[in-house]
Design a protein around this motif. Structure first.
Motif, PDB file in Angstrom:
ATOM      1  N   TYR A   1       0.847  -1.187   0.000  1.00 46.22           N
ATOM      2  CA  TYR A   1       0.000   0.000   0.000  1.00 46.22           C
ATOM      3  C   TYR A   1       0.885   1.241   0.000  1.00 46.22           C
ATOM      4  CZ  TYR A   1      -3.375  -3.427   1.748  1.00 46.22           C
ATOM      5  OH  TYR A   1      -4.167  -4.535   1.904  1.00 46.22           O
ATOM      6  N   PHE A   2       0.408   2.342  -0.580  1.00 45.87           N
ATOM      7  CA  PHE A   2       1.205   3.560  -0.442  1.00 45.87           C
ATOM      8  C   PHE A   2       0.860   4.240   0.876  1.00 45.87           C
ATOM      9  CE2 PHE A   2      -2.334   5.573  -2.978  1.00 45.87           C
ATOM     10  CZ  PHE A   2      -2.566   6.719  -2.218  1.00 45.87           C
ATOM     11  N   HIS A   3       1.875   4.913   1.463  1.00 45.69           N
ATOM     12  CA  HIS A   3       1.697   5.557   2.757  1.00 45.69           C
ATOM     13  C   HIS A   3       1.588   7.069   2.576  1.00 45.69           C
ATOM     14  CE1 HIS A   3       5.923   6.648   2.490  1.00 45.69           C
ATOM     15  NE2 HIS A   3       6.249   5.367   2.379  1.00 45.69           N
ATOM     16  N   ILE A   4       1.449   7.782   3.690  1.00 45.61           N
ATOM     17  CA  ILE A   4       1.180   9.218   3.601  1.00 45.61           C
ATOM     18  C   ILE A   4       2.340   9.983   2.959  1.00 45.61           C
ATOM     19  CG2 ILE A   4       2.051   9.794   5.911  1.00 45.61           C
ATOM     20  CD1 ILE A   4      -0.541  11.656   6.040  1.00 45.61           C
ATOM     21  N   GLY A   5       3.571   9.484   3.151  1.00 39.16           N
ATOM     22  CA  GLY A   5       4.717  10.120   2.502  1.00 39.16           C
ATOM     23  C   GLY A   5       4.654   9.986   0.992  1.00 39.16           C
ATOM     24  N   ASN A   6       4.172   8.841   0.501  1.00 36.43           N
ATOM     25  CA  ASN A   6       3.975   8.660  -0.945  1.00 36.43           C
ATOM     26  C   ASN A   6       2.842   9.535  -1.445  1.00 36.43           C
ATOM     27  OD1 ASN A   6       4.244   5.223  -0.120  1.00 36.43           O
ATOM     28  ND2 ASN A   6       5.904   6.412  -1.005  1.00 36.43           N
ATOM     29  N   ALA A   7       1.813   9.708  -0.600  1.00 37.25           N
ATOM     30  CA  ALA A   7       0.626  10.452  -1.025  1.00 37.25           C
ATOM     31  C   ALA A   7       0.937  11.922  -1.271  1.00 37.25           C
ATOM     32  CB  ALA A   7      -0.474  10.323   0.026  1.00 37.25           C
TER      33      ALA A   7
ATOM     34  N   TYR B   1      -3.975   0.954  -4.993  1.00 38.01           N
ATOM     35  CA  TYR B   1      -3.565   2.336  -5.256  1.00 38.01           C
ATOM     36  C   TYR B   1      -4.777   3.169  -5.681  1.00 38.01           C
ATOM     37  CZ  TYR B   1      -2.029   6.483  -7.679  1.00 38.01           C
ATOM     38  OH  TYR B   1      -1.921   7.791  -8.082  1.00 38.01           O
ATOM     39  N   PHE B   2      -5.539   2.665  -6.620  1.00 40.58           N
ATOM     40  CA  PHE B   2      -6.682   3.426  -7.117  1.00 40.58           C
ATOM     41  C   PHE B   2      -7.736   3.649  -6.031  1.00 40.58           C
ATOM     42  CE2 PHE B   2      -5.363   2.007 -11.501  1.00 40.58           C
ATOM     43  CZ  PHE B   2      -5.050   3.281 -11.948  1.00 40.58           C
ATOM     44  N   ILE B   3      -7.935   2.660  -5.165  1.00 42.94           N
ATOM     45  CA  ILE B   3      -8.888   2.831  -4.063  1.00 42.94           C
ATOM     46  C   ILE B   3      -8.464   4.003  -3.177  1.00 42.94           C
ATOM     47  CG2 ILE B   3      -9.753   1.798  -1.916  1.00 42.94           C
ATOM     48  CD1 ILE B   3      -9.655  -0.931  -3.371  1.00 42.94           C
ATOM     49  N   ASP B   4      -7.184   4.033  -2.796  1.00 44.35           N
ATOM     50  CA  ASP B   4      -6.704   5.086  -1.898  1.00 44.35           C
ATOM     51  C   ASP B   4      -6.589   6.429  -2.606  1.00 44.35           C
ATOM     52  OD1 ASP B   4      -6.586   3.258   0.150  1.00 44.35           O
ATOM     53  OD2 ASP B   4      -4.450   2.855  -0.060  1.00 44.35           O
ATOM     54  N   ALA B   5      -6.093   6.431  -3.855  1.00 46.77           N
ATOM     55  CA  ALA B   5      -5.957   7.690  -4.591  1.00 46.77           C
ATOM     56  C   ALA B   5      -7.327   8.312  -4.866  1.00 46.77           C
ATOM     57  CB  ALA B   5      -5.202   7.452  -5.900  1.00 46.77           C
ATOM     58  N   ASP B   6      -8.295   7.475  -5.213  1.00 51.15           N
ATOM     59  CA  ASP B   6      -9.660   7.982  -5.433  1.00 51.15           C
ATOM     60  C   ASP B   6     -10.220   8.584  -4.143  1.00 51.15           C
ATOM     61  OD1 ASP B   6      -9.498   7.109  -8.035  1.00 51.15           O
ATOM     62  OD2 ASP B   6     -10.790   5.355  -7.753  1.00 51.15           O
ATOM     63  N   ALA B   7      -9.924   7.931  -3.006  1.00 54.12           N
ATOM     64  CA  ALA B   7     -10.428   8.429  -1.724  1.00 54.12           C
ATOM     65  C   ALA B   7      -9.817   9.789  -1.379  1.00 54.12           C
ATOM     66  CB  ALA B   7     -10.130   7.422  -0.613  1.00 54.12           C
ATOM     67  N   LEU B   8      -8.601  10.034  -1.865  1.00 53.90           N
ATOM     68  CA  LEU B   8      -7.931  11.312  -1.633  1.00 53.90           C
ATOM     69  C   LEU B   8      -8.318  12.368  -2.667  1.00 53.90           C
ATOM     70  CD1 LEU B   8      -4.349  10.003  -0.725  1.00 53.90           C
ATOM     71  CD2 LEU B   8      -5.896  11.240   0.813  1.00 53.90           C
TER      72      LEU B   8
ATOM     73  N   HIS C   1      -1.921   5.480 -17.368  1.00 57.96           N
ATOM     74  CA  HIS C   1      -1.204   4.813 -16.281  1.00 57.96           C
ATOM     75  C   HIS C   1      -0.494   3.580 -16.855  1.00 57.96           C
ATOM     76  CE1 HIS C   1      -2.403   6.831 -12.536  1.00 57.96           C
ATOM     77  NE2 HIS C   1      -3.620   6.969 -13.029  1.00 57.96           N
ATOM     78  N   PRO C   2       0.642   3.741 -17.527  1.00 56.56           N
ATOM     79  CA  PRO C   2       1.304   2.576 -18.118  1.00 56.56           C
ATOM     80  C   PRO C   2       1.987   1.704 -17.074  1.00 56.56           C
ATOM     81  CG  PRO C   2       2.642   4.531 -18.444  1.00 56.56           C
ATOM     82  CD  PRO C   2       1.358   4.992 -17.815  1.00 56.56           C
ATOM     83  N   ARG C   3       1.973   0.417 -17.339  1.00 55.40           N
ATOM     84  CA  ARG C   3       2.676  -0.545 -16.483  1.00 55.40           C
ATOM     85  C   ARG C   3       3.992  -0.919 -17.135  1.00 55.40           C
ATOM     86  NH1 ARG C   3      -1.752  -4.634 -13.905  1.00 55.40           N
ATOM     87  NH2 ARG C   3       0.176  -5.753 -13.457  1.00 55.40           N
ATOM     88  N   ALA C   4       5.048  -0.984 -16.336  1.00 57.92           N
ATOM     89  CA  ALA C   4       6.372  -1.281 -16.879  1.00 57.92           C
ATOM     90  C   ALA C   4       6.395  -2.598 -17.655  1.00 57.92           C
ATOM     91  CB  ALA C   4       7.399  -1.315 -15.752  1.00 57.92           C
ATOM     92  N   THR C   5       5.731  -3.624 -17.137  1.00 66.94           N
ATOM     93  CA  THR C   5       5.801  -4.938 -17.772  1.00 66.94           C
ATOM     94  C   THR C   5       5.101  -4.986 -19.126  1.00 66.94           C
ATOM     95  OG1 THR C   5       3.853  -5.663 -16.514  1.00 66.94           O
ATOM     96  CG2 THR C   5       6.019  -6.193 -15.602  1.00 66.94           C
ATOM     97  N   GLU C   6       4.296  -3.971 -19.417  1.00 64.54           N
ATOM     98  CA  GLU C   6       3.631  -3.920 -20.720  1.00 64.54           C
ATOM     99  C   GLU C   6       4.468  -3.182 -21.764  1.00 64.54           C
ATOM    100  OE1 GLU C   6      -0.068  -2.064 -19.734  1.00 64.54           O
ATOM    101  OE2 GLU C   6      -0.943  -3.905 -18.872  1.00 64.54           O
TER     102      GLU C   6
END
Length: 255
Positions: free
Chosen positions: A37-43, A98-105, A113-118
């Protein structure tokens, strides 16, 4: 249009924002490595860059905002192995979180939103360019960027190569020509995901991912590159070096 001044980490001063293409702002933002999960410092940076994007849109700019997901990484491999699942399963889980938390913020979704593996193919093409340009070399099953073959290395962090070498806290690696050389492609190891390449099975280095995805979606020179201050060196420094060595063009106007 109202004038906007932003602090440029490369020049260490505030500069008036003048986009490459009139009325369009192309922004790349380093996104999360999705092993937890991302934390408040990442946010904090996510929110700051979201505000920048919203303000540019309020000023009337069309904003192309790209924020990646690093979904292949040493930490991801370690956690996936501990949980007995694939790296992809781990990445899928924490991208969703990530999307759940980012949307909540209230953070807006990026344009892309590209993924590296793609984008492994894009990364391989970039490495081939660097080798052909004499800026990278193969050592065993690995490929490294040669910092001595990029005269401007250190331009972003404001140090010259001699100072960086003397201050480097980097383990000696006999595969490297110089302790500061950084990996572009890692040869395959047991228990790790791998992809076919001209240098054998392996996976990309972390720094390479952002260059490949930024160039693919925003072009060889972009307006603004965002990221946490802790990424200035070595991540953003290495991004600058490999991108400009591959294309021969300035990579970013405002850091």
């Amino acid at each position: 249009m109202i004038t906007l001044k932003i602090y440029n980490s490369k020049t260490r001063q505030k500069e008036e924002f003048i986009p490459i293409n009139n009325g369009v702002a192309n922004i790349y933002s380093c996104g999360p490595t999705v092993y937890n999960y991302f934390h408040i410092g990442n946010a904090r940076p996510f929110i700051v860059f979201d505000v920048l994007r919203r303000y540019l849109e309020k000023l009337g700019y069309k904003v192309n905002f790209v924020q990646n997901f690093t979904d292949i990484d040493d930490k991801m491999i370690k956690r996936a192995n501990e949980e007995g699942i694939s790296v992809k399963e781990l990445g899928d889980r924490f991208i969703n979180e990530y999307f759940i938390d980012a949307d909540a913020l209230g953070i807006m979704r990026a344009t892309k939103h590209p993924r590296a593996t793609e984008h492994i193919g894009d990364m391989i093409k970039l490495i081939v360019k660097l080798i052909n340009n004499g800026a990278a070399y193969q050592s065993g099953n690995d490929v490294y960027f040669s910092v001595k073959d990029f005269p401007n290395y250190g331009c972003l962090c404001g140090q010259n190569l001699d100072d960086l070498e003397s201050g480097a806290r980097i383990d000696i690696d006999s595969n490297k020509r110089n302790p500061l050389d950084f990996v572009l492609w890692k040869g395959h190891k047991e228990g790790e995901p791998g992809w076919n390449s001209p240098w054998g099975m392996g996976r990309p280095g972390w720094h390479l991912e952002c260059s490949a995805m930024a160039i693919k979606y925003l072009g060889e020179t972009i307006d603004i590159h965002c990221g946490g201050k802790d990424l200035l060196f070595p991540h953003h420094e290495n991004e600058t070096a490999q991108s400009e060595a591959a294309t021969g063009k300035p990579f970013v106007h405002y850091w």
